[in-house]
Design an enzyme around this catalytic site. Structure first.
Site, short mmCIF file in Angstrom:
data_model
loop_
_atom_site.label_atom_id
_atom_site.label_comp_id
_atom_site.label_asym_id
_atom_site.label_seq_id
_atom_site.Cartn_x
_atom_site.Cartn_y
_atom_site.Cartn_z
N ASN A 9 0.87 -1.18 0.00
CA ASN A 9 0.00 0.00 0.00
C ASN A 9 0.91 1.23 0.00
OD1 ASN A 9 -1.74 2.08 0.52
ND2 ASN A 9 -2.45 1.32 2.51
N TRP A 10 0.98 1.88 -1.13
CA TRP A 10 1.92 3.01 -1.26
C TRP A 10 1.37 4.30 -0.66
CZ3 TRP A 10 4.18 2.56 -6.96
CH2 TRP A 10 4.85 1.33 -7.06
N LYS A 11 0.13 4.26 -0.19
CA LYS A 11 -0.49 5.43 0.43
C LYS A 11 -0.28 6.68 -0.44
CE LYS A 11 -0.18 3.12 4.84
NZ LYS A 11 -0.05 3.17 6.28
N HIS A 95 -9.53 1.17 4.82
CA HIS A 95 -8.27 1.29 5.55
C HIS A 95 -8.49 2.19 6.77
CE1 HIS A 95 -4.16 2.35 6.55
NE2 HIS A 95 -3.78 1.27 5.87
N GLU A 97 -6.83 4.51 7.96
CA GLU A 97 -6.59 5.94 7.71
C GLU A 97 -7.82 6.58 7.06
OE1 GLU A 97 -2.91 5.30 5.67
OE2 GLU A 97 -1.97 4.80 7.57
N GLU A 167 -5.41 -4.98 10.41
CA GLU A 167 -4.35 -4.01 10.66
C GLU A 167 -4.64 -3.27 11.97
OE1 GLU A 167 -2.33 -2.77 6.73
OE2 GLU A 167 -4.09 -1.52 6.95
N GLY A 173 2.64 2.14 10.87
CA GLY A 173 3.60 3.24 10.75
C GLY A 173 4.29 3.58 12.05
N SER A 213 3.50 -2.31 10.34
CA SER A 213 4.94 -2.37 10.57
C SER A 213 5.57 -3.72 10.16
CB SER A 213 5.30 -2.04 12.02
OG SER A 213 4.89 -0.71 12.31
N GLY A 234 2.96 -1.20 4.28
CA GLY A 234 2.99 0.23 4.01
C GLY A 234 4.42 0.68 3.75
N GLY A 235 5.04 1.25 4.76
CA GLY A 235 6.38 1.84 4.62
C GLY A 235 7.38 0.96 3.89
P1 13P Z 1 3.09 0.24 7.73
O1 13P Z 1 3.62 -1.02 7.12
O2 13P Z 1 3.84 1.46 7.29
O3 13P Z 1 2.97 0.13 9.23
O4 13P Z 1 1.60 0.46 7.18
C1 13P Z 1 0.71 -0.60 7.21
C2 13P Z 1 -0.48 -0.24 6.43
O5 13P Z 1 -1.23 0.66 6.79
C3 13P Z 1 -0.74 -0.97 5.18
O6 13P Z 1 -2.01 -0.71 4.69
#
Ligand code: 13P
Length: 261
Positions: A9-11, A95, A97, A167, A173, A213, A234-235
């Site tokens: 997920n590149w956000k 998600h 967020e 999640e 994050g 994470s 994510g990251g």
């Molecule tokens: P991180 O891997 O950066 O913690 O993010 C997870 C995420 O929100 C994937 O959708």
């Protein structure tokens, strides 16, 4: 055995040139991996170009959101048919967020899951508790409500391709991953819930991903858990090395599981 999925997920990161570079590096590094379903989710502005680059590759494309109407006067929204037209096979829905910053609820998630499936795409429906909810001992209750709410009114056949991502919000994050045991506890609960709501068959084929994470150095211990079928990253998906490492570790483990079984 359930085929594992590693999804990035590149956000809200990467302009089009950066997204093309990253997608290209990933595509070239994983072309020979056949036992992991690989998905990347760039932002809307990059889906068209990245989608073109991924045609006839083993890397799938997802959007990070959708709207539930297929067209109309909904300024700023993007519909499932539009998402499909640029080559997406999946949509990340609900998600945390989006729930936190854009007021998504179990009801809007439900409408988006419906639109996604009606449009022929695969939903990756996200659920997860906040730190406050975990500390109040409400994790299982919250996740149960999110799963039931997101899937309300759908029958088993309709949800054939459903993917769920657990999640925990406090692990996103933050560098603070859930322990494999903490993740497994919730995954097992979700699987048991699917059995209760639908059937043994449905519960045993549905893939449930963990996100929060996930990094190259913790993917193995997470993937060893029985009910964890992959990761939503994510990251660590924003650099090809780390993301490809996660995919390869998952593939190796899966190959080994196959031999052990
Ligand atoms: P991180 O891997 O950066 O913690 O993010 C997870 C995420 O929100 C994937 O959708």
């Amino acid at each position: 055995m359930r085929t594992p999925i590693i999804a990035g997920n590149w956000k809200m990161y990467k302009n089009v040139a950066e997204a093309m570079d990253l997608a290209n590096e990933i595509k070239r590094s994983v072309f020979d991996i056949t036992n992991v379903e690989i998905v990347i989710a760039p932002s809307f502005t990059n889906l068209g170009d990245v989608g073109e680059m991924l045609i006839e590759t083993n890397v799938g494309l997802a959007s990070q959101n959708c709207y539930w109407e297929s067209e109309g006067a909904f300024t700023g929204e993007v519909s499932v048919p539009m998402i499909k037209s640029v080559g997406c096979g999946y949509i990340i829905i609900g998600h945390s967020e989006r729930r936190k910053y854009f007021s998504e609820t179990n009801e809007t998630v439900n409408k988006k899951v419906r639109a996604c499936i009606d449009g022929g795409l695969i939903p990756i429906m996200c659920v997860g508790e906040t730190l406050e909810e975990r500390e109040a001992g409400k994790t299982l209750e919250i996740v149960k409500t999110q799963v039931e709410g997101g899937l309300a009114g759908f029958d088993e056949k309709y949800l054939e391709k459903l993917i769920i991502a657990y999640e925990p919000v406090w692990a996103i994050g933050t560098g603070r991953t859930a322990t494999p045991e903490q993740a497994q506890e919730v995954h097992a609960m979700i699987r048991a819930l699917l059995k209760e709501l639908y059937s043994e068959e449905m519960s045993s084929v549905t893939r449930i991903l963990y996100g929060g994470s996930v990094k190259p150095d913790n993917i193995e211990s997470i993937m060893r858990e029985e009910d964890i079928d992959g990761g939503l990253i994510g990251g660590a998906s924003l650099k090809s090395d780390g993301f490809v490492d996660i995919i390869k570790t998952t593939g190796d483990l899966y190959a080994k599981k196959g031999t052990d079984a």
